[in-house]
Design an enzyme around this catalytic site. Structure first.
Site, PDB file in Angstrom:
ATOM      1  N   ASP A   1       0.853  -1.192   0.000  1.00 24.16           N
ATOM      2  CA  ASP A   1       0.000   0.000   0.000  1.00 24.16           C
ATOM      3  C   ASP A   1       0.886   1.238   0.000  1.00 24.16           C
ATOM      4  O   ASP A   1       2.078   1.157   0.241  1.00 24.16           O
ATOM      5  CB  ASP A   1      -0.930   0.001   1.218  1.00 24.16           C
ATOM      6  CG  ASP A   1      -0.226  -0.484   2.455  1.00 24.16           C
ATOM      7  OD1 ASP A   1       0.947  -0.101   2.661  1.00 24.16           O
ATOM      8  OD2 ASP A   1      -0.833  -1.249   3.228  1.00 24.16           O
TER       9      ASP A   1
ATOM     10  N   ASP B   1       1.402   4.957   1.562  1.00 21.63           N
ATOM     11  CA  ASP B   1       1.039   5.923   2.599  1.00 21.63           C
ATOM     12  C   ASP B   1       1.563   7.291   2.217  1.00 21.63           C
ATOM     13  O   ASP B   1       2.617   7.412   1.587  1.00 21.63           O
ATOM     14  CB  ASP B   1       1.640   5.508   3.945  1.00 21.63           C
ATOM     15  CG  ASP B   1       1.097   4.168   4.410  1.00 21.63           C
ATOM     16  OD1 ASP B   1      -0.053   3.836   4.048  1.00 21.63           O
ATOM     17  OD2 ASP B   1       1.816   3.434   5.107  1.00 21.63           O
TER      18      ASP B   1
ATOM     19  N   ASP C   1      11.312   4.185  12.248  1.00 22.09           N
ATOM     20  CA  ASP C   1      12.219   3.208  12.846  1.00 22.09           C
ATOM     21  C   ASP C   1      13.531   3.018  12.071  1.00 22.09           C
ATOM     22  O   ASP C   1      14.600   3.350  12.569  1.00 22.09           O
ATOM     23  CB  ASP C   1      11.506   1.866  13.111  1.00 22.09           C
ATOM     24  CG  ASP C   1      10.663   1.376  11.935  1.00 22.09           C
ATOM     25  OD1 ASP C   1      10.731   1.986  10.846  1.00 22.09           O
ATOM     26  OD2 ASP C   1       9.941   0.372  12.105  1.00 22.09           O
TER      27      ASP C   1
HETATM   28  P1  ATP Z   1       5.027  -3.329   5.480  1.00 21.84           P
HETATM   29  O1  ATP Z   1       5.606  -3.566   4.146  1.00 21.84           O
HETATM   30  O2  ATP Z   1       4.969  -4.531   6.312  1.00 21.84           O
HETATM   31  O3  ATP Z   1       3.750  -2.540   5.482  1.00 21.84           O
HETATM   32  P2  ATP Z   1       6.049  -0.900   6.573  1.00 21.84           P
HETATM   33  O4  ATP Z   1       7.450  -0.442   6.838  1.00 21.84           O
HETATM   34  O5  ATP Z   1       5.264  -0.145   5.582  1.00 21.84           O
HETATM   35  O6  ATP Z   1       6.140  -2.419   6.201  1.00 21.84           O
HETATM   36  P3  ATP Z   1       3.982  -0.246   8.437  1.00 21.84           P
HETATM   37  O7  ATP Z   1       3.600  -0.929   9.694  1.00 21.84           O
HETATM   38  O8  ATP Z   1       3.003  -0.174   7.311  1.00 21.84           O
HETATM   39  O9  ATP Z   1       5.321  -0.946   7.955  1.00 21.84           O
HETATM   40  O10 ATP Z   1       4.448   1.218   8.845  1.00 21.84           O
HETATM   41  C1  ATP Z   1       4.594   2.273   7.914  1.00 21.84           C
HETATM   42  C2  ATP Z   1       5.772   3.165   8.325  1.00 21.84           C
HETATM   43  O11 ATP Z   1       5.561   3.703   9.632  1.00 21.84           O
HETATM   44  C3  ATP Z   1       7.101   2.446   8.403  1.00 21.84           C
HETATM   45  O12 ATP Z   1       7.742   2.377   7.162  1.00 21.84           O
HETATM   46  C4  ATP Z   1       7.860   3.299   9.387  1.00 21.84           C
HETATM   47  O13 ATP Z   1       8.374   4.453   8.778  1.00 21.84           O
HETATM   48  C5  ATP Z   1       6.778   3.747  10.361  1.00 21.84           C
HETATM   49  N1  ATP Z   1       6.658   2.837  11.520  1.00 21.84           N
HETATM   50  C6  ATP Z   1       5.847   1.761  11.642  1.00 21.84           C
HETATM   51  N2  ATP Z   1       5.976   1.172  12.841  1.00 21.84           N
HETATM   52  C7  ATP Z   1       6.888   1.891  13.515  1.00 21.84           C
HETATM   53  C8  ATP Z   1       7.465   1.805  14.812  1.00 21.84           C
HETATM   54  N3  ATP Z   1       7.127   0.830  15.655  1.00 21.84           N
HETATM   55  N4  ATP Z   1       8.389   2.745  15.164  1.00 21.84           N
HETATM   56  C9  ATP Z   1       8.728   3.727  14.317  1.00 21.84           C
HETATM   57  N5  ATP Z   1       8.237   3.864  13.104  1.00 21.84           N
HETATM   58  C10 ATP Z   1       7.330   2.968  12.669  1.00 21.84           C
HETATM   59 MG    MG Z   2       3.094  -0.424   5.105  1.00 16.66          MG
END
Ligand code: ATP
Ligand code: MG
Length: 424
Positions: free
Chosen positions: A50, A52, A127
């Site tokens: 997705d 964001d 993160d």
């Molecule tokens: P995925 O491909 O699994 O969705 P993602 O990195 O996009 O991986 P998400 O949970 O969708 O993970 O989170 C979106 C963004 O929000 C991450 O890329 C990161 O920048 C931030 N983020 C998510 N969880 C945390 C956390 N626990 N601490 C700090 N930043 C976070």
């Molecule tokens: Mg994501």
């Protein structure tokens, strides 16, 4: 600033909805970027799940720009903007609260992170460096505050800031490191990996529901086997997540569970659906078998014993695992079908074929065959029977009563009788 000439990600790789959102916000005078996992995935030549968007517009202001949108959440509001099927999540830049006035629990865990901030602060509260890149679809430029571009190119997962502090703020980041490195084939940077061994106890203070969310993300990541291996390597599995203990500490069940996970990974790689209930049913199967065997040995009738065994296992795991109740019904259906696969006489096989859960039950049966729990012959029989002509089906049916007799003469094979006991 990384120009297009360097990173090579064209605007067309951004989803239709995310382009509309960034264009719309920018036209209204706001900043707007595609952020987080999507930018990282595009750099890694993967298709993002997705897209964001992050902006300096407040949720109210975003809401005013897009007619089909709604504000979600109370603690930290985000806006969902709808374009047909696609939902784009838009969040306002957030800041990480300065260390002195951050609200943390006694272990340093952040209790609120819901202050609006600017773009740079928003990058710093994320993160990993690879997760903190901002892509502007109108200029095709990437803003990189933490050297995330180079890290991503090197396939290095590196924590922004001091890993110790960042794990203390949110221990789930340890699990995210494992999941993202397994899923994306990225190496965890040495300084990012080092503190984890000594800090894993911090996970005890994280609410069960958040842990379960993260474990589910691992199991459904398409790389569950690598995730589990990585957790083991980092010694994160033991006594940490009850759900994982169940998975990894069933001596007889382990083969079955690993097969189920491999099967899940494969289905996901073929874009097939996987249901959490099927996965949970697999994780708990050998516990159910052990409870059932015990009852049958004590003289209970098989079918009644199965109902009792299921309830017993579900009740027991409720205290430890936080598997939501809503999956109970489907799990039970899958388990109950297993006994019915052994009945291959009369009308019963035809009735079984008509069960709405037949497919899931059959997939489950195949896993049991593959793990050596039941004879392959049973799986092959059902494989043929379900698609056979009426004549062939009639030929295949066993004489009435044969199944029962066979079961009584030849009680279960050895693996089940000791399903949950350590192998000597
Ligand atoms: P995925 O491909 O699994 O969705 P993602 O990195 O996009 O991986 P998400 O949970 O969708 O993970 O989170 C979106 C963004 O929000 C991450 O890329 C990161 O920048 C931030 N983020 C998510 N969880 C945390 C956390 N626990 N601490 C700090 N930043 C976070
Ligand atoms: Mg994501």
């Amino acid at each position: 600033m990384i120009p297009f000439e360097l990173h090579g990600v064209p605007r067309e790789q951004i989803s239709y909805g995310a382009q509309k959102v960034t264009d719309g916000l920018q036209a209204a005078g706001y900043q707007a970027y595609v952020v987080g996992g999507a930018v990282r995935d595009l750099l890694l030549k993967r298709i993002p799940k997705d897209f964001d968007v992050a902006t300096d517009a407040t949720p109210e202001e975003v809401r005013r720009v897009f007619r089909r949108s709604r504000i979600i959440g109370r603690r930290f509001q985000i806006v969902h903007v709808m374009f047909g099927e696609e939902v784009v999540e838009v969040s306002t830049f957030r800041s990480m609260i300065e260390a002195e006035d951050a609200q943390t629990d006694e272990h340093g865990r952040l209790l609120r992170d819901n202050q609006f901030g600017d773009r740079e602060q928003d990058a710093a509260r994320r993160d990993f460096t690879a997760n903190a890149l901002f892509y502007d679809p109108s200029t095709q430029e990437i803003l990189d505050y933490h050297n995330g571009y180079a890290d991503t190119r090197k396939r290095l997962l590196r924590m922004i800031g001091d890993p110790l502090v960042r794990y203390r703020e949110d221990p789930v980041r340890m699990l995210r490191a494992v999941r993202l490195s397994a899923k994306l084939g990225m190496q965890i940077d040495a300084a990012t990996a080092a503190p984890i061994a000594g800090m894993k106890n911090l996970l005890d203070n994280v609410p069960q529901s958040r842990l379960l969310d993260e474990v589910l993300k691992m199991l459904l990541s398409g790389h569950s086997v690598e995730c589990i291996q990585q957790l083991r390597k980092m010694n994160l599995h033991h006594g940490l997540l009850p759900l994982l203990d169940v998975i990894l500490e069933q001596p007889m069940g382990e083969k079955f569970v690993m097969l189920a996970l491999r099967n899940t990974d494969e289905r996901l790689s073929q874009d097939k659906t996987v249901s959490p209930a099927f996965l949970f049913a697999a994780l708990l199967w050998h516990e159910v078998l052990a409870a059932w065997n015990l009852r049958v040995q004590q003289g209970e009738r098989p079918v009644g014993a199965m109902h009792e065994a299921m309830d017993e296992v579900l009740a027991r795991q409720k205290e430890q695992l936080a598997i939501p109740h809503r999956h109970d019904a489907v799990m039970k259906e899958i388990w109950l079908l297993q006994q019915r696969f052994e009945q291959r006489a009369g009308q019963r096989p035809f009735r079984l074929l008509e069960q709405p859960r037949f497919r899931a039950g059959f997939d489950f049966l195949l896993l049991r065959c593959a793990s050596g729990e039941v004879n392959d012959e049973l799986g092959l029989w059902w494989d043929e029977f379900q698609d056979a002509s009426i004549e062939r089906q009639a030929e295949m049916l066993q004489p009435e009563g044969a199944g029962d007799k066979k079961r009584r003469r030849k009680p279960r094979k050895k693996p089940q009788a000791v399903a949950n006991e350590p192998v000597a």
